[in-house]
Design a protein around this motif. Structure first.
Motif, short mmCIF file in Angstrom:
data_model
loop_
_atom_site.label_atom_id
_atom_site.label_comp_id
_atom_site.label_asym_id
_atom_site.label_seq_id
_atom_site.Cartn_x
_atom_site.Cartn_y
_atom_site.Cartn_z
N ALA A 64 4.20 -5.30 -20.30
CA ALA A 64 3.40 -6.22 -19.98
C ALA A 64 2.87 -6.34 -19.57
O ALA A 64 1.63 -7.20 -19.44
CB ALA A 64 4.46 -5.74 -18.50
N ARG A 67 0.96 -7.41 -22.99
CA ARG A 67 0.88 -8.58 -23.19
C ARG A 67 -0.13 -9.43 -21.84
O ARG A 67 -0.47 -10.82 -22.26
CB ARG A 67 2.21 -8.76 -22.64
N ASP A 98 13.54 -7.21 -16.96
CA ASP A 98 13.71 -8.18 -17.56
C ASP A 98 12.22 -9.08 -18.01
O ASP A 98 11.51 -9.26 -17.20
CB ASP A 98 14.47 -10.24 -17.69
N SER A 100 10.29 -10.94 -19.16
CA SER A 100 9.42 -12.41 -19.14
C SER A 100 9.86 -12.71 -17.38
O SER A 100 9.10 -13.27 -16.99
CB SER A 100 10.74 -13.67 -19.40
N ASN A 101 9.86 -11.59 -16.52
CA ASN A 101 10.64 -11.75 -14.69
C ASN A 101 9.18 -10.15 -14.68
O ASN A 101 9.20 -10.44 -13.79
CB ASN A 101 11.57 -11.61 -14.41
N GLN A 103 4.83 -9.67 -14.20
CA GLN A 103 3.44 -10.13 -14.84
C GLN A 103 2.37 -8.87 -14.04
O GLN A 103 3.17 -8.00 -12.94
CB GLN A 103 2.95 -11.43 -13.89
#
Length: 140
Positions: A64, A67, A98, A100-101, A103
């Motif tokens: 994360a 990314r 996950d 995508s969950n 940040q």
């Protein structure tokens, strides 16, 4: 806030909503918010503790951060970052691992998000304006 130097540590004390909070050294605003949550609701527990202490989490956390280019997705700050679940584990445990969950957030943005999630009022707009003015002066 009071600051006292003693025993080689810098100590800060706050009184927020009638709760005396103390911290030694440098820790995030999240720690302070968690102390308020525990004080207001003695049975309150962090639901993600078992997730964030796993080896799988450490790998996912690094993915994360990479990314998000090792900067806060809200304000762009770099340095000490925290990886946050967008949908909290207590509400969506199936999304705990996950990518995508997740940040990357700085301590300030993560603390503000958590503060709202646990039901504390948002910060005073005058205080936010003052903070922004000070930050602009310091960046010159």
């Amino acid at each position: 806030m009071t600051s006292v130097l003693g025993g080689g540590h810098f100590r800060h004390s706050w009184n927020i909503d009638g709760f005396d909070l103390h911290r030694l050294g440098d820790c995030s605003c999240l720690g302070i918010i968690l102390k308020i949550c525990h004080a207001k609701s003695p049975g309150w527990k962090r639901k993600s503790k078992h997730i964030t202490s796993s080896r799988r989490w450490k790998s996912l956390r690094l993915l994360a951060l990479r990314r998000d280019k090792f900067q806060c997705v809200k304000c762009g700050a770099v340095g000490r970052l925290e990886v946050d679940h967008i949908k909290p584990v207590r509400d969506a445990p199936e999304l705990a691992f996950d990518l995508s969950n997740l940040q990357s957030l700085c301590a300030r943005c993560h603390g503000a998000k958590t503060r709202l999630e646990v039901g504390l009022p948002p910060p005073n707009p005058d205080r936010l304006a003052w903070r922004e003015a000070v930050n602009q002066l310091m960046s010159k």
